[in-house]
Design a protein around this motif. Sequence first.
Motif, PDB file in Angstrom:
ATOM      1  N   GLU A   7       0.865  -1.176   0.000  1.00  0.00           N
ATOM      2  CA  GLU A   7       0.000   0.000   0.000  1.00  0.00           C
ATOM      3  C   GLU A   7       0.903   1.227   0.000  1.00  0.00           C
ATOM      4  O   GLU A   7       1.777   1.368   0.849  1.00  0.00           O
ATOM      5  N   ASN A   9       0.876   5.452  -0.121  1.00  0.00           N
ATOM      6  CA  ASN A   9       0.095   6.674   0.064  1.00  0.00           C
ATOM      7  C   ASN A   9       0.916   7.855  -0.427  1.00  0.00           C
ATOM      8  O   ASN A   9       2.088   7.981  -0.071  1.00  0.00           O
ATOM      9  N   SER A  41      -6.099   4.271  -6.744  1.00  0.00           N
ATOM     10  CA  SER A  41      -7.378   4.750  -6.207  1.00  0.00           C
ATOM     11  C   SER A  41      -7.938   5.859  -7.086  1.00  0.00           C
ATOM     12  O   SER A  41      -7.216   6.510  -7.840  1.00  0.00           O
ATOM     13  N   LYS A  46      -3.403   6.909  -3.724  1.00  0.00           N
ATOM     14  CA  LYS A  46      -3.092   5.644  -3.081  1.00  0.00           C
ATOM     15  C   LYS A  46      -2.984   4.583  -4.168  1.00  0.00           C
ATOM     16  O   LYS A  46      -3.746   4.584  -5.128  1.00  0.00           O
ATOM     17  N   SER A  47      -2.017   3.686  -4.007  1.00  0.00           N
ATOM     18  CA  SER A  47      -1.937   2.551  -4.914  1.00  0.00           C
ATOM     19  C   SER A  47      -1.723   1.279  -4.109  1.00  0.00           C
ATOM     20  O   SER A  47      -1.216   1.310  -2.980  1.00  0.00           O
TER      21      SER A  47
END
Length: 90
Positions: A7, A9, A41, A46-47
């Motif tokens: 994740e 951010n 996202s 976010k990815s």
Amino acid sequence: MPYYIIERNYAEEVVTPVEAAADINLINDEEEVRWLYSFLSIDRRKSYCLYEAPSIEAIRAAAVRAGLPADVVTEVTGRVMPSGILTPVA
């Protein structure tokens, strides 16, 4: 080799890294990690990325070298399919 979800951010909207992908993949090769794919996202801040790597440490080293965040790194072993069956990640 284990699989990991990362994740990431971002403070700003992330631009799809088409131009940076070759450099990121070169760093990944040197750290012995493989980027399989990512989800971005809707707000582009976010990815979630699926990686194959020998360890969390290798993923974090590649992220630092590439200038990418790696806020949460989670090892995953399987996928739960819509049928309810658990299958391997690969």
